[in-house]
Design a protein around this motif. Structure first.
Motif, PDB file in Angstrom:
ATOM      1  N   ILE A 110      48.842  49.988  60.008  1.00 57.91           N
ATOM      2  CA  ILE A 110      47.999  49.419  58.958  1.00 57.91           C
ATOM      3  C   ILE A 110      48.628  48.125  58.449  1.00 57.91           C
ATOM      4  CG2 ILE A 110      46.932  49.828  56.710  1.00 57.91           C
ATOM      5  CD1 ILE A 110      47.168  52.864  57.354  1.00 57.91           C
ATOM      6  N   PHE A 111      49.874  48.198  58.006  1.00 54.58           N
ATOM      7  CA  PHE A 111      50.676  46.998  57.769  1.00 54.58           C
ATOM      8  C   PHE A 111      51.393  46.706  59.084  1.00 54.58           C
ATOM      9  CE2 PHE A 111      50.063  48.293  53.398  1.00 54.58           C
ATOM     10  CZ  PHE A 111      49.975  47.094  52.716  1.00 54.58           C
ATOM     11  N   PRO A 112      51.121  45.562  59.717  1.00 48.58           N
ATOM     12  CA  PRO A 112      51.607  45.319  61.083  1.00 48.58           C
ATOM     13  C   PRO A 112      53.118  45.407  61.203  1.00 48.58           C
ATOM     14  CG  PRO A 112      50.818  43.283  60.074  1.00 48.58           C
ATOM     15  CD  PRO A 112      50.393  44.399  59.168  1.00 48.58           C
ATOM     16  N   ASP A 113      53.553  45.953  62.355  1.00 48.66           N
ATOM     17  CA  ASP A 113      54.987  46.107  62.572  1.00 48.66           C
ATOM     18  C   ASP A 113      55.695  44.766  62.725  1.00 48.66           C
ATOM     19  OD1 ASP A 113      53.803  45.595  64.998  1.00 48.66           O
ATOM     20  OD2 ASP A 113      54.953  47.084  66.116  1.00 48.66           O
ATOM     21  N   SER A 114      54.930  43.691  62.912  1.00 47.83           N
ATOM     22  CA  SER A 114      55.544  42.364  63.000  1.00 47.83           C
ATOM     23  C   SER A 114      56.204  41.956  61.685  1.00 47.83           C
ATOM     24  CB  SER A 114      54.497  41.316  63.385  1.00 47.83           C
ATOM     25  OG  SER A 114      53.422  41.298  62.472  1.00 47.83           O
ATOM     26  N   LEU A 115      55.876  42.658  60.589  1.00 45.60           N
ATOM     27  CA  LEU A 115      56.511  42.347  59.305  1.00 45.60           C
ATOM     28  C   LEU A 115      57.998  42.679  59.321  1.00 45.60           C
ATOM     29  CD1 LEU A 115      53.818  43.553  56.745  1.00 45.60           C
ATOM     30  CD2 LEU A 115      54.340  41.222  57.464  1.00 45.60           C
ATOM     31  N   ALA A 116      58.434  43.405  60.347  1.00 46.24           N
ATOM     32  CA  ALA A 116      59.858  43.718  60.465  1.00 46.24           C
ATOM     33  C   ALA A 116      60.615  42.632  61.217  1.00 46.24           C
ATOM     34  CB  ALA A 116      60.049  45.054  61.172  1.00 46.24           C
TER      35      ALA A 116
ATOM     36  N   GLU B  35      59.052  49.617  48.737  1.00 44.81           N
ATOM     37  CA  GLU B  35      60.114  50.609  48.894  1.00 44.81           C
ATOM     38  C   GLU B  35      59.822  51.513  50.086  1.00 44.81           C
ATOM     39  OE1 GLU B  35      62.971  51.022  47.310  1.00 44.81           O
ATOM     40  OE2 GLU B  35      62.654  49.279  46.014  1.00 44.81           O
ATOM     41  N   GLU B  36      58.584  51.964  50.208  1.00 47.51           N
ATOM     42  CA  GLU B  36      58.213  52.876  51.288  1.00 47.51           C
ATOM     43  C   GLU B  36      58.358  52.238  52.667  1.00 47.51           C
ATOM     44  OE1 GLU B  36      54.829  55.120  48.538  1.00 47.51           O
ATOM     45  OE2 GLU B  36      54.238  53.825  50.215  1.00 47.51           O
ATOM     46  N   LEU B  37      57.977  50.960  52.761  1.00 44.44           N
ATOM     47  CA  LEU B  37      57.972  50.296  54.058  1.00 44.44           C
ATOM     48  C   LEU B  37      59.269  49.546  54.341  1.00 44.44           C
ATOM     49  CD1 LEU B  37      54.297  48.951  54.142  1.00 44.44           C
ATOM     50  CD2 LEU B  37      55.220  51.012  55.202  1.00 44.44           C
ATOM     51  N   GLY B  38      60.198  49.557  53.411  1.00 49.10           N
ATOM     52  CA  GLY B  38      61.494  48.934  53.654  1.00 49.10           C
ATOM     53  C   GLY B  38      61.477  47.454  53.377  1.00 49.10           C
ATOM     54  N   PHE B  39      61.307  47.073  52.129  1.00 52.31           N
ATOM     55  CA  PHE B  39      61.128  45.694  51.692  1.00 52.31           C
ATOM     56  C   PHE B  39      62.076  44.714  52.379  1.00 52.31           C
ATOM     57  CE2 PHE B  39      62.522  42.515  48.411  1.00 52.31           C
ATOM     58  CZ  PHE B  39      61.438  41.669  48.545  1.00 52.31           C
ATOM     59  N   ALA B  40      61.479  43.778  53.157  1.00 51.16           N
ATOM     60  CA  ALA B  40      62.209  42.660  53.758  1.00 51.16           C
ATOM     61  C   ALA B  40      63.527  43.092  54.387  1.00 51.16           C
ATOM     62  CB  ALA B  40      62.451  41.591  52.708  1.00 51.16           C
ATOM     63  N   SER B  41      63.482  44.110  55.209  1.00 50.57           N
ATOM     64  CA  SER B  41      64.700  44.650  55.799  1.00 50.57           C
ATOM     65  C   SER B  41      64.561  44.715  57.313  1.00 50.57           C
ATOM     66  CB  SER B  41      64.961  46.060  55.252  1.00 50.57           C
ATOM     67  OG  SER B  41      65.941  46.732  56.001  1.00 50.57           O
ATOM     68  N   THR B  42      65.681  44.520  58.001  1.00 55.10           N
ATOM     69  CA  THR B  42      65.655  44.647  59.469  1.00 55.10           C
ATOM     70  C   THR B  42      65.396  46.085  59.889  1.00 55.10           C
ATOM     71  OG1 THR B  42      68.059  44.908  59.449  1.00 55.10           O
ATOM     72  CG2 THR B  42      67.193  42.693  59.845  1.00 55.10           C
ATOM     73  N   SER B  43      65.564  47.020  58.959  1.00 56.72           N
ATOM     74  CA  SER B  43      65.279  48.423  59.265  1.00 56.72           C
ATOM     75  C   SER B  43      63.978  48.864  58.594  1.00 56.72           C
ATOM     76  CB  SER B  43      66.441  49.309  58.784  1.00 56.72           C
ATOM     77  OG  SER B  43      66.628  49.165  57.381  1.00 56.72           O
ATOM     78  N   ALA B  44      63.069  47.901  58.428  1.00 54.17           N
ATOM     79  CA  ALA B  44      61.803  48.186  57.752  1.00 54.17           C
ATOM     80  C   ALA B  44      61.142  49.428  58.350  1.00 54.17           C
ATOM     81  CB  ALA B  44      60.875  46.985  57.867  1.00 54.17           C
ATOM     82  N   ASN B  45      60.696  50.312  57.472  1.00 55.01           N
ATOM     83  CA  ASN B  45      60.152  51.598  57.898  1.00 55.01           C
ATOM     84  C   ASN B  45      58.644  51.504  58.131  1.00 55.01           C
ATOM     85  OD1 ASN B  45      60.106  54.303  58.533  1.00 55.01           O
ATOM     86  ND2 ASN B  45      60.027  54.991  56.412  1.00 55.01           N
ATOM     87  N   LEU B  46      58.238  50.523  58.898  1.00 54.67           N
ATOM     88  CA  LEU B  46      56.819  50.327  59.161  1.00 54.67           C
ATOM     89  C   LEU B  46      56.263  51.370  60.120  1.00 54.67           C
ATOM     90  CD1 LEU B  46      57.184  46.509  59.305  1.00 54.67           C
ATOM     91  CD2 LEU B  46      55.509  47.631  57.836  1.00 54.67           C
ATOM     92  N   HIS B  47      57.155  52.158  60.722  1.00 58.43           N
ATOM     93  CA  HIS B  47      56.709  53.187  61.655  1.00 58.43           C
ATOM     94  C   HIS B  47      56.536  54.537  60.971  1.00 58.43           C
ATOM     95  CE1 HIS B  47      57.426  50.153  64.590  1.00 58.43           C
ATOM     96  NE2 HIS B  47      58.729  50.222  64.489  1.00 58.43           N
ATOM     97  N   ARG B  48      56.573  54.566  59.639  1.00 54.46           N
ATOM     98  CA  ARG B  48      56.324  55.822  58.946  1.00 54.46           C
ATOM     99  C   ARG B  48      54.892  56.259  59.235  1.00 54.46           C
ATOM    100  NH1 ARG B  48      57.838  55.889  53.533  1.00 54.46           N
ATOM    101  NH2 ARG B  48      56.212  57.380  52.980  1.00 54.46           N
ATOM    102  N   LEU B  49      54.654  57.547  59.299  1.00 47.69           N
ATOM    103  CA  LEU B  49      53.354  58.067  59.714  1.00 47.69           C
ATOM    104  C   LEU B  49      52.228  57.648  58.774  1.00 47.69           C
ATOM    105  CD1 LEU B  49      54.328  61.644  60.915  1.00 47.69           C
ATOM    106  CD2 LEU B  49      53.537  59.745  62.318  1.00 47.69           C
ATOM    107  N   GLU B  50      52.546  57.428  57.510  1.00 44.89           N
ATOM    108  CA  GLU B  50      51.515  56.978  56.566  1.00 44.89           C
ATOM    109  C   GLU B  50      50.972  55.601  56.925  1.00 44.89           C
ATOM    110  OE1 GLU B  50      54.341  59.664  54.188  1.00 44.89           O
ATOM    111  OE2 GLU B  50      54.443  58.217  55.829  1.00 44.89           O
ATOM    112  N   ASN B  51      51.693  54.873  57.772  1.00 40.13           N
ATOM    113  CA  ASN B  51      51.288  53.527  58.162  1.00 40.13           C
ATOM    114  C   ASN B  51      50.761  53.478  59.602  1.00 40.13           C
ATOM    115  OD1 ASN B  51      51.091  50.687  57.498  1.00 40.13           O
ATOM    116  ND2 ASN B  51      52.818  50.325  58.865  1.00 40.13           N
TER     117      ASN B  51
END
Length: 229
Positions: free
Chosen positions: A55-61, A92-108
């Motif tokens: 939903i929020f693209p993984d490219s944000l990581a 916080e949930e998606l890992g704000f501006a982090s190289t370990s951004a949690n964009l792969h959480r199931l909610e996303n």
């Protein structure tokens, strides 16, 4: 107890299991999962090719420590917009501006047929929550792709069901933000309206309590999320 798999491949496998190895919109059985013996084909069902949709693209990581290139700037801008307008919880949930951004959480993550996925990413398809019905959405298509509903058999309404109850469904909040961005992107005759939004983007510091400044947030997010990163 084993630790949950938080890798992209692990989350993709979990999402497929949660979604019963089928597209969450069309219900088509994922061909790869069927051929691997992970699911069976019931009478009347047809196969398709599904993949993992963020939903929020993984490219944000795509943030390299110490770098300040276009990718880093675009990604950082999205995070900043979300935080500025009161969505610290999403950051916080998606890992704000982090190289370990949690964009792969199931909610996303959603399991979608490749054609549905493409239109979702292009902001031509979105999910409008139906009041009083949990995880139930109207599937909205932009006018330019309205004929897709017959071609791919897209229903007017869907209810998301977790076939593995311990695995969370896509976040209604994330889908609501995506839907708002899509609506702004497809406003008809919106030039004058967008001029006001551009001005407010420069001047506004916080959202108005009455919600009147929501368009500023949604357009800003659309502008950034739709840009190549």
């Amino acid at each position: 107890m084993s630790q949950p798999n938080t890798s992209e491949d692990g989350r993709t496998s979990q999402a497929l299991a949660r979604d019963n190895y089928r597209c969450m919109v069309t219900g088509r059985v994922d061909t790869s999962s069927y051929l691997s013996g992970l699911t069976s084909l019931s009478p009347g069902e047809i196969g398709g090719f599904s993949n993992c949709c963020h939903i929020f693209p993984d490219s944000l990581a795509n943030i390299v420590p110490g770098a300040a290139g276009p990718k880093e700037q675009e990604s950082a801008t999205v995070w900043t917009i979300l935080k500025r307008f009161g969505y610290e919880d999403i950051c916080e949930e998606l890992g704000f501006a982090s190289t370990s951004a949690n964009l792969h959480r199931l909610e996303n993550i959603m399991t979608l047929d490749v054609i549905v996925h493409e239109q979702f990413d292009r902001m031509n398809l979105w999910f409008q929550a139906i009041d009083g019905q949990d995880n139930t959405y109207k599937v909205v298509l932009a006018p330019a792709v309205g004929g897709l509903a017959r071609l791919v058999a897209i229903p007017e309404q869907v209810t998301f069901v977790a076939h593995r109850p311990e695995l969370p469904l896509p976040s209604p909040k994330y889908l609501r933000i995506h839907a708002a961005c899509c609506r702004i992107a497809h406003l008809s005759g919106a030039a004058e309206h967008l001029d006001v939004i551009f001005r407010d983007m420069e001047e506004l510091k916080v959202l108005a309590h009455d919600g009147s400044s929501a368009d500023v947030l949604t357009y800003a997010l659309h502008h950034r999320l739709a840009a190549p990163v």
